[in-house]
Enzyme design. Structure first.
Site, PDB file in Angstrom:
ATOM      1  N   ARG A  58       0.838  -1.190   0.000  1.00 20.79           N
ATOM      2  CA  ARG A  58       0.000   0.000   0.000  1.00 20.79           C
ATOM      3  C   ARG A  58       0.878   1.246   0.000  1.00 20.79           C
ATOM      4  O   ARG A  58       1.681   1.440   0.908  1.00 20.79           O
ATOM      5  CB  ARG A  58      -0.920   0.005   1.227  1.00 20.79           C
ATOM      6  CG  ARG A  58      -1.996   1.068   1.203  1.00 20.79           C
ATOM      7  CD  ARG A  58      -2.836   1.012   2.467  1.00 20.79           C
ATOM      8  NE  ARG A  58      -3.496  -0.267   2.624  1.00 20.79           N
ATOM      9  CZ  ARG A  58      -4.153  -0.630   3.725  1.00 20.79           C
ATOM     10  NH1 ARG A  58      -4.218   0.186   4.760  1.00 20.79           N
ATOM     11  NH2 ARG A  58      -4.736  -1.823   3.790  1.00 20.79           N
ATOM     12  N   ASP A  71     -15.827  -0.059   4.306  1.00 22.51           N
ATOM     13  CA  ASP A  71     -14.644   0.619   3.795  1.00 22.51           C
ATOM     14  C   ASP A  71     -14.514   0.390   2.295  1.00 22.51           C
ATOM     15  O   ASP A  71     -15.419  -0.160   1.646  1.00 22.51           O
ATOM     16  CB  ASP A  71     -13.390   0.148   4.533  1.00 22.51           C
ATOM     17  CG  ASP A  71     -12.986  -1.276   4.185  1.00 22.51           C
ATOM     18  OD1 ASP A  71     -13.833  -2.020   3.653  1.00 22.51           O
ATOM     19  OD2 ASP A  71     -11.826  -1.642   4.440  1.00 22.51           O
ATOM     20  N   ASP A 116     -12.909  -1.642   0.189  1.00 21.27           N
ATOM     21  CA  ASP A 116     -13.032  -2.953  -0.451  1.00 21.27           C
ATOM     22  C   ASP A 116     -14.018  -3.880   0.231  1.00 21.27           C
ATOM     23  O   ASP A 116     -14.153  -5.041  -0.147  1.00 21.27           O
ATOM     24  CB  ASP A 116     -11.662  -3.630  -0.559  1.00 21.27           C
ATOM     25  CG  ASP A 116     -11.039  -3.894   0.805  1.00 21.27           C
ATOM     26  OD1 ASP A 116     -11.185  -3.056   1.701  1.00 21.27           O
ATOM     27  OD2 ASP A 116     -10.384  -4.944   0.971  1.00 21.27           O
ATOM     28  N   SER A 119      -7.766  -0.318   0.850  1.00 23.80           N
ATOM     29  CA  SER A 119      -8.687  -0.519   1.969  1.00 23.80           C
ATOM     30  C   SER A 119      -9.414   0.769   2.336  1.00 23.80           C
ATOM     31  O   SER A 119     -10.166   1.309   1.548  1.00 23.80           O
ATOM     32  CB  SER A 119      -7.923  -1.096   3.163  1.00 23.80           C
ATOM     33  OG  SER A 119      -8.801  -1.496   4.186  1.00 23.80           O
ATOM     34  N   ASP A 166     -14.313  -5.073   3.483  1.00 28.98           N
ATOM     35  CA  ASP A 166     -14.011  -6.047   4.527  1.00 28.98           C
ATOM     36  C   ASP A 166     -13.817  -5.402   5.908  1.00 28.98           C
ATOM     37  O   ASP A 166     -13.380  -6.059   6.844  1.00 28.98           O
ATOM     38  CB  ASP A 166     -12.774  -6.883   4.167  1.00 28.98           C
ATOM     39  CG  ASP A 166     -11.499  -6.064   4.047  1.00 28.98           C
ATOM     40  OD1 ASP A 166     -11.561  -4.826   4.214  1.00 28.98           O
ATOM     41  OD2 ASP A 166     -10.440  -6.657   3.781  1.00 28.98           O
ATOM     42  N   ARG A 167     -14.155  -4.130   6.017  1.00 29.04           N
ATOM     43  CA  ARG A 167     -14.175  -3.465   7.322  1.00 29.04           C
ATOM     44  C   ARG A 167     -15.507  -2.733   7.437  1.00 29.04           C
ATOM     45  O   ARG A 167     -15.922  -2.047   6.492  1.00 29.04           O
ATOM     46  CB  ARG A 167     -13.011  -2.480   7.460  1.00 29.04           C
ATOM     47  CG  ARG A 167     -13.029  -1.717   8.752  1.00 29.04           C
ATOM     48  CD  ARG A 167     -11.932  -0.677   8.833  1.00 29.04           C
ATOM     49  NE  ARG A 167     -10.610  -1.281   8.877  1.00 29.04           N
ATOM     50  CZ  ARG A 167      -9.515  -0.610   9.210  1.00 29.04           C
ATOM     51  NH1 ARG A 167      -9.595   0.680   9.517  1.00 29.04           N
ATOM     52  NH2 ARG A 167      -8.344  -1.204   9.227  1.00 29.04           N
TER      53      ARG A 167
END
Length: 291
Positions: A24, A279, A281, A115, A283-284
């Protein structure tokens, strides 16, 4: 067959950290010559049985997503990957990619996302790797990626005529298949196996209202399909559900600071019984009930 080119680089890659399943950095860093390509080469060199394998590719739609996917396809072709499965328009949430890896017995998934970091040319970009069980690459794989990145002096590349990623279908590119799919459909099928949509729909028709904020990132199309088309809510229950290159200036980190409008609807105005945000993508998550 298209020629496999060997692209030499001046020095080994140094940005990958040991023990991490992805990379990242700023979007501008990923725009530099060879930067993305070197990392993908390190990933493919670290996986076993790449030749003839299936690999899933998709991302959260941030700036640079489509260009990066096309580069990755060209590198995969040079490594003689058997099949690439890509989400329509290059979009795949991380949970959806995980599902596709498992149902297609894929070797791995390459997910393009930073993310919860901001998007756009002045924002961030990222790449992460999921393995054949659908989960993040384990320590053995990540350490191998790191070691490969430290000694890499070249990468393989095939110049390809890649179809429009907006057009679903199965394409043959030399010895490799490229399938562009509606990734939302596959994920919805999985959700319908896990949850009873009819019972959820009946419950939400009682005095229990919900609101969902996709923060202009990848989960918007999934929310429209599930909440509106399948469960029968109105579009008024959805916020920011169109994926945008820069997330419309939003910071896709679902917390009380960056999802403050959603929080205000639940905690101050008390307009809804339940609220959630995702978020970049998917997954949060942040989940709220009215106070």
């Amino acid at each position: 067959m298209n020629e496999i080119k060997i692209i030499n680089i001046q020095k080994p890659f140094t940005d990958q950290k040991p023990g991490t399943s992805g990379l990242r950095k700023s979007t501008l860093k990923f725009q530099e010559d060879h930067y993305l390509e070197i990392f993908i080469e390190s990933v493919l060199n670290s996986l076993d049985l790449v030749k003839g394998s299936t690999i899933i590719i998709g991302g959260d739609g941030r700036y640079g997503n489509d260009i990066a996917i096309k580069k990755i396809i060209c590198i995969c072709a040079a490594h003689q990957v058997g099949k690439i499965i890509v989400g329509k328009a290059g979009l795949l949430s991380t949970p959806a990619a995980s599902n596709l890896i498992r149902v297609n017995n894929a070797l791995a998934g390459i997910i393009l996302s930073a993310s919860h970091n901001p998007g756009g040319l002045e924002g961030d970009f990222g790449v992460k790797v999921n393995v054949s069980n659908g989960g993040p690459a384990n320590e053995v794989v990540t350490n191998n990626i790191f070691k490969a990145s430290q000694c890499l002096t070249s990468y393989k590349f095939c110049e390809l005529n890649i179809p429009d990623l907006e057009k679903c279908g199965l394409y043959r590119i030399d010895e490799m298949e490229l399938e562009i799919i509606d990734g939302v459909e596959d994920y919805v099928k999985l959700m319908e196996k896990i949850f009873d949509f009819n019972k959820i729909s009946d419950f939400l028709k009682t005095d229990f209202s919900i609101v969902f904020d996709a923060m202009n990132a990848v989960t918007g199309p999934y929310a429209k399909k599930i909440f509106v088309e399948k469960i029968g809510l109105t579009s008024e229950s959805l916020m920011n559900c169109t994926p945008l290159l820069d997330f419309g200036g939003l910071h896709p980190d679902p917390n009380l600071t960056y999802a403050n409008k959603l929080a205000d609807l639940l905690l101050s105005q008390k307009k809804y019984s339940f609220g959630a945000a995702c978020d970049g993508d998917g997954d949060r998550n942040m989940i709220l009930g009215k106070s």
